[in-house]
Write a protein that holds these residues in place. Sequence first.
Motif, PDB file in Angstrom:
ATOM      1  N   LYS A  26     -64.600 -36.775 -47.052  1.00 23.33           N
ATOM      2  CA  LYS A  26     -63.746 -36.378 -48.179  1.00 23.33           C
ATOM      3  C   LYS A  26     -62.279 -36.642 -47.856  1.00 23.33           C
ATOM      4  CE  LYS A  26     -66.712 -32.621 -49.853  1.00 23.33           C
ATOM      5  NZ  LYS A  26     -66.788 -31.153 -50.013  1.00 23.33           N
ATOM      6  N   LYS A  27     -61.861 -36.312 -46.639  1.00 26.32           N
ATOM      7  CA  LYS A  27     -60.470 -36.548 -46.241  1.00 26.32           C
ATOM      8  C   LYS A  27     -60.133 -38.030 -46.293  1.00 26.32           C
ATOM      9  CE  LYS A  27     -60.102 -32.445 -43.397  1.00 26.32           C
ATOM     10  NZ  LYS A  27     -60.077 -31.878 -42.046  1.00 26.32           N
ATOM     11  N   PHE A  28     -61.027 -38.879 -45.803  1.00 25.76           N
ATOM     12  CA  PHE A  28     -60.789 -40.323 -45.857  1.00 25.76           C
ATOM     13  C   PHE A  28     -60.674 -40.808 -47.305  1.00 25.76           C
ATOM     14  CE2 PHE A  28     -62.893 -40.897 -41.490  1.00 25.76           C
ATOM     15  CZ  PHE A  28     -61.681 -41.098 -40.849  1.00 25.76           C
ATOM     16  N   ILE A  29     -61.542 -40.307 -48.176  1.00 23.29           N
ATOM     17  CA  ILE A  29     -61.506 -40.708 -49.587  1.00 23.29           C
ATOM     18  C   ILE A  29     -60.198 -40.263 -50.237  1.00 23.29           C
ATOM     19  CG2 ILE A  29     -62.558 -40.297 -51.857  1.00 23.29           C
ATOM     20  CD1 ILE A  29     -65.299 -40.212 -50.326  1.00 23.29           C
ATOM     21  N   LEU A  30     -59.810 -39.021 -50.004  1.00 25.13           N
ATOM     22  CA  LEU A  30     -58.564 -38.513 -50.593  1.00 25.13           C
ATOM     23  C   LEU A  30     -57.350 -39.282 -50.086  1.00 25.13           C
ATOM     24  CD1 LEU A  30     -59.322 -34.681 -50.508  1.00 25.13           C
ATOM     25  CD2 LEU A  30     -59.261 -36.173 -52.534  1.00 25.13           C
ATOM     26  N   GLN A  31     -57.342 -39.626 -48.796  1.00 21.73           N
ATOM     27  CA  GLN A  31     -56.241 -40.419 -48.242  1.00 21.73           C
ATOM     28  C   GLN A  31     -56.193 -41.802 -48.882  1.00 21.73           C
ATOM     29  OE1 GLN A  31     -56.994 -40.378 -44.021  1.00 21.73           O
ATOM     30  NE2 GLN A  31     -56.166 -38.314 -43.760  1.00 21.73           N
ATOM     31  N   ALA A  32     -57.350 -42.418 -49.064  1.00 17.15           N
ATOM     32  CA  ALA A  32     -57.406 -43.739 -49.695  1.00 17.15           C
ATOM     33  C   ALA A  32     -56.903 -43.658 -51.139  1.00 17.15           C
ATOM     34  CB  ALA A  32     -58.823 -44.293 -49.647  1.00 17.15           C
ATOM     35  N   GLU A  33     -57.295 -42.617 -51.849  1.00 13.82           N
ATOM     36  CA  GLU A  33     -56.831 -42.446 -53.228  1.00 13.82           C
ATOM     37  C   GLU A  33     -55.315 -42.256 -53.275  1.00 13.82           C
ATOM     38  OE1 GLU A  33     -60.893 -40.491 -55.126  1.00 13.82           O
ATOM     39  OE2 GLU A  33     -59.235 -39.167 -54.580  1.00 13.82           O
ATOM     40  N   ASP A  34     -54.782 -41.468 -52.350  1.00 17.68           N
ATOM     41  CA  ASP A  34     -53.329 -41.253 -52.303  1.00 17.68           C
ATOM     42  C   ASP A  34     -52.572 -42.555 -52.087  1.00 17.68           C
ATOM     43  OD1 ASP A  34     -53.502 -38.542 -52.758  1.00 17.68           O
ATOM     44  OD2 ASP A  34     -53.272 -37.975 -50.644  1.00 17.68           O
TER      45      ASP A  34
END
Length: 96
Positions: A26-34
Amino acid sequence: MKLWLDDMREMPSDFTHHAYSVNMAKKFILQAEDKTEIIEMISLDHDMGDFAYDGGDGICLMDWMLERRSLYPIEFHTANPVGRANMQRMKDRWWK
């Protein structure tokens, strides 16, 4: 980004991020989205073993993505036939 979610298997060389737990994924996905980074693929294991305490099994990442309506391309590399069937059924229903 190509995300590999697996608690034990080595990440293939064509993937860019290795998450050992659902919460790490989830953290990786949120960072990519940011960063507005393209998420090309997420490959999921079902059983997270000792890392299940940190977000559950791989299908829990699918639940989270579905709740957010962030249906990124996914594939499965799990050896668990029941887990694979459950994840495939979910993918067939929601990932159009």
